[in-house]
Design an enzyme around this catalytic site. Sequence first.
Site, mmCIF file in Angstrom:
data_model
loop_
_atom_site.group_PDB
_atom_site.id
_atom_site.type_symbol
_atom_site.label_atom_id
_atom_site.label_comp_id
_atom_site.label_asym_id
_atom_site.label_seq_id
_atom_site.Cartn_x
_atom_site.Cartn_y
_atom_site.Cartn_z
ATOM 1 N N LYS A 1 -46.328 -56.161 -22.217
ATOM 2 C CA LYS A 1 -46.973 -56.702 -21.024
ATOM 3 C C LYS A 1 -47.506 -55.542 -20.197
ATOM 4 C CE LYS A 1 -46.199 -59.403 -16.878
ATOM 5 N NZ LYS A 1 -45.348 -60.396 -16.212
ATOM 6 N N LYS B 1 -49.758 -59.407 -23.626
ATOM 7 C CA LYS B 1 -50.354 -59.957 -22.408
ATOM 8 C C LYS B 1 -50.962 -58.847 -21.571
ATOM 9 C CE LYS B 1 -48.793 -62.141 -18.225
ATOM 10 N NZ LYS B 1 -47.667 -62.353 -17.389
#
Length: 336
Positions: free
Chosen positions: A201, A259
Amino acid sequence: MHYAGSFPTTRMRRNRQDAWTRALVAENALHVSDLIWPIFLTEGKGQRVEVPSMPGVFRVSTDVVAEHVAEAASLGIPAVALFPYTPMESRDEDGTEALDPDNLTCRAARALKAAHPGVGIIGDIALDTYTLHAHDGVVRNGEVHNEETVEALVTMSLNYAKAGVDVVAPSDMMDGRIGTIRRALDAEGLIHTRIMSYAAKYASGFYAPFRDAIGSLTGPDRTGPKDKKTYQMDPANTDEALREVALDLAEGADMVMVKPGLPYLDVVHRVRREFGAPTFVYQVSGEYSMLMAAIERGWLDHDRAMMESLMCFKRAGANGILTYFAVKAAKIIKAG
Ligand code: PBG
């Protein structure tokens, strides 16, 4: 005939000539079963409030959440991901509301499990919607404290799992949280609760509309805390993403996630190639809002831009996609 000797014998265009050959040679396909629908929750009754920066995305209250999910369920969308908008008066410095077994997410999970037992529930594990400073963890001496945060995440995970969350999804990027959560779940007999790790992330500017949706826009420019850089990854790195994924898998993650999505397809590709583990990608709020803004101006065609962006995730190697377009895309897939 004049050109016979020099003309190409291989014509790439032949297989593109008709819809049926194009279908036959297609290398990837997008299925409804690839889609996960993120849902925002709010307190109150009968609430269905549109998020200003995310046209077509709503915050819903727990009494209507089952109805909100009914269409997704009937379309065959396998899972939803829950994100609460915690009321400001329930937020504090340490995010203690996160530890309440009767908080918004737990109540929504119970309502959804009762109404749609066949739909998987993914619960976001992080403190940002519960803390006033909007960091994903507790702050000690000006720093997000790793171990103390992990302790809170463990309690949250246990509460969520007991409320009916099937998949806990730590999105906080603390070190060691996957293994600690796994051991705690197992010790409580919650051996079937899955862990989807937000493994790679990035510290991204593309989360701004999400922070609007969950009310965690802080600071003078209202983009959220500036320094998530001490726990989220540097957009310059990919080798580091592989190390993050390797660690999370070794600690017991059942699924891993990259992400944001479209700007990070190279990461999705490398993660899937290298580990072959169930690999998910999050088409985040900023990606959704960028597309919707251009669509609203008539600069992009809604369905084409949406379906193409989703197909690109499949091509890169994703097994599944968290997307705010899930229901709209599922309808198009169903219509053939
Ligand atoms: C919270 C969390 C964020 C998102 C998912 N979980 C925001 C953040 O890390 O600041 C972003 C999702 C989106 O932008 O759609 N830990």
